[in-house]
Motif scaffolding. Structure first.
Motif, PDB file in Angstrom:
ATOM      1  N   UNK A  46       0.835  -1.204   0.000  1.00  0.00           N
ATOM      2  CA  UNK A  46       0.000   0.000   0.000  1.00  0.00           C
ATOM      3  C   UNK A  46       0.867   1.251   0.000  1.00  0.00           C
ATOM      4  N   UNK A  47       0.301   2.331  -0.516  1.00  0.00           N
ATOM      5  CA  UNK A  47       1.002   3.608  -0.588  1.00  0.00           C
ATOM      6  C   UNK A  47       0.543   4.527   0.539  1.00  0.00           C
ATOM      7  N   UNK A  48       1.408   5.437   0.915  1.00  0.00           N
ATOM      8  CA  UNK A  48       1.097   6.452   1.921  1.00  0.00           C
ATOM      9  C   UNK A  48       1.661   7.762   1.401  1.00  0.00           C
ATOM     10  N   UNK A  49       0.809   8.771   1.277  1.00  0.00           N
ATOM     11  CA  UNK A  49       1.258  10.011   0.644  1.00  0.00           C
ATOM     12  C   UNK A  49       1.138  11.209   1.580  1.00  0.00           C
ATOM     13  N   UNK A  50       1.436  12.368   1.039  1.00  0.00           N
ATOM     14  CA  UNK A  50       1.418  13.603   1.827  1.00  0.00           C
ATOM     15  C   UNK A  50       0.060  13.830   2.476  1.00  0.00           C
ATOM     16  N   UNK A  51      -1.012  13.646   1.700  1.00  0.00           N
ATOM     17  CA  UNK A  51      -2.327  13.898   2.276  1.00  0.00           C
ATOM     18  C   UNK A  51      -2.646  12.917   3.395  1.00  0.00           C
ATOM     19  N   UNK A  52      -2.240  11.656   3.235  1.00  0.00           N
ATOM     20  CA  UNK A  52      -2.461  10.669   4.298  1.00  0.00           C
ATOM     21  C   UNK A  52      -1.783  11.132   5.595  1.00  0.00           C
ATOM     22  N   UNK A  53      -0.561  11.623   5.461  1.00  0.00           N
ATOM     23  CA  UNK A  53       0.157  12.126   6.634  1.00  0.00           C
ATOM     24  C   UNK A  53      -0.581  13.307   7.249  1.00  0.00           C
ATOM     25  N   UNK A  54      -0.954  14.256   6.402  1.00  0.00           N
ATOM     26  CA  UNK A  54      -1.578  15.503   6.854  1.00  0.00           C
ATOM     27  C   UNK A  54      -2.881  15.216   7.603  1.00  0.00           C
TER      28      UNK A  54
ATOM     29  N   UNK B 266       6.543  13.353 -10.117  1.00  0.00           N
ATOM     30  CA  UNK B 266       6.629  13.265 -11.583  1.00  0.00           C
ATOM     31  C   UNK B 266       7.379  12.024 -12.045  1.00  0.00           C
ATOM     32  N   UNK B 267       7.832  11.192 -11.109  1.00  0.00           N
ATOM     33  CA  UNK B 267       8.724  10.090 -11.477  1.00  0.00           C
ATOM     34  C   UNK B 267       8.020   8.850 -11.998  1.00  0.00           C
ATOM     35  N   UNK B 268       6.731   8.692 -11.741  1.00  0.00           N
ATOM     36  CA  UNK B 268       6.030   7.505 -12.229  1.00  0.00           C
ATOM     37  C   UNK B 268       4.568   7.827 -12.456  1.00  0.00           C
ATOM     38  N   UNK B 269       3.897   6.996 -13.252  1.00  0.00           N
ATOM     39  CA  UNK B 269       2.471   7.193 -13.519  1.00  0.00           C
ATOM     40  C   UNK B 269       1.664   7.133 -12.218  1.00  0.00           C
ATOM     41  N   UNK B 270       1.980   6.150 -11.379  1.00  0.00           N
ATOM     42  CA  UNK B 270       1.243   5.985 -10.122  1.00  0.00           C
ATOM     43  C   UNK B 270       1.306   7.245  -9.275  1.00  0.00           C
TER      44      UNK B 270
END
Length: 305
Positions: free
Chosen positions: A73-81, A155-159
């Motif tokens: 699973x992914x965890x991004x900036x918004x998840x942290x915020x 910008x490094x990947x489609x995902x």
């Protein structure tokens, strides 16, 4: 406005967690982690997830945002915020003082500089439409939505581009969001000392089973591509394990990559300062010095422990 958060920040290998734990123990606090990889379960040695750092004397300081997510699973900036404000209010509800500690610049900035992030509706048709676009179309759309893109790795990947567009296109405000005014303590012993500590720590982690940790992740059917995307230790050790690079090259390239990462961290913190973020810098993870900075500047609403 009075300070309502204490943040301990700095580049890798300077002792942020240990200092934050000592301060939180003394000032009746609990810690929210701002580390983009410690949030994942089983990334222990490679991320420096030494949970013993949270034990101070005979007590243990509570921590949050560690071991929160299962790979892949992914965890991004918004998840942290979003999670930050959940844990922040939880800590305050216990009449404790919230601390934020870590080195992920983007995560730290989102809180300290009060980013205006909103939750995505995650509309399925919109997501399918994004998946049908070319890489160049996704890039153009993301830059249009976020002309001052904070995280260039999006910008490094489609995902990552699709996820960043979803977040940028969001329209639901974060619940319980408040304005944060953080008292920021930064640790910076100097670049050469940091590089020396990185070298020493890397050798120690390799001897303590960091390669075996990555092997176990691969055995759990976590793809090499997903591990490589985690960067640094997981990238280079995975490349070694799949036969892409030799052990010696893995070790030397990883050392250089971590040093470059530490330099980028300091560049980010200097950028925050240029944007009017006040950071009280100390040369080492000195508890007494940090304690004095807090006593002089922070007005507590509850009694010290």
């Amino acid at each position: 406005m009075k300070y309502n958060l204490i943040t301990v920040l700095g580049p890798t290998a300077v002792g942020k967690t240990r200092l934050a734990a000592k301060l939180a123990s003394y000032f009746n606090g609990e810690i929210i982690s701002a580390d983009s990889r410690q949030v994942y379960k089983y990334l222990d040695i490679g991320t420096g997830k030494d949970l013993s750092d949270y034990s101070v004397g005979n007590s243990k300081v509570n921590y949050y945002m560690i071991d929160l997510v299962e790979l892949p699973d992914e965890f991004n900036l918004f998840d942290f915020y979003k999670n930050f404000f959940i844990y922040y209010h939880h800590i305050k509800s216990k009449n404790k003082n919230p601390f934020l500690a870590g080195g992920t610049g983007l995560y730290l900035s989102s809180v300290i500089q009060n980013y205006d992030l909103k939750e995505s509706t995650n509309d399925k048709e919109f997501i399918e439409e994004l998946k049908s676009k070319s890489d160049e179309e996704l890039k153009t759309l993301l830059i249009k939505l976020q002309p001052h893109l904070h995280n260039k790795t999006d910008l490094e990947s489609r995902e990552r581009m699709i996820q960043a567009i979803i977040v940028a296109n969001a329209d639901k405000p974060v619940e319980n969001k408040i304005e944060i005014k953080s008292l920021n303590i930064g640790i910076n012993p100097g670049r050469e000392i940091v590089k020396s500590r990185i070298k020493e720590r890397l050798e120690k982690r390799l001897n303590e089973g960091m390669i075996q940790e990555v092997e176990r992740l691969l055995d759990k059917n976590i793809s090499p591509e997903r591990l490589i995307r985690l960067g640094l230790e997981y990238k280079y050790i995975t490349e070694f394990l799949i036969g892409k690079i030799s052990y010696d090259k893995m070790q030397s390239e990883l050392y250089k990559a971590i040093c470059s990462f530490a330099k980028r961290q300091m560049t980010w913190f200097r950028k925050m300062e240029r944007e009017s973020v006040k950071i009280f810098w100390i040369n080492e993870a000195d508890f007494e010095l940090a304690k004095e900075i807090i006593i002089k500047n922070y007005e507590f609403n509850s009694e010290l422990s």
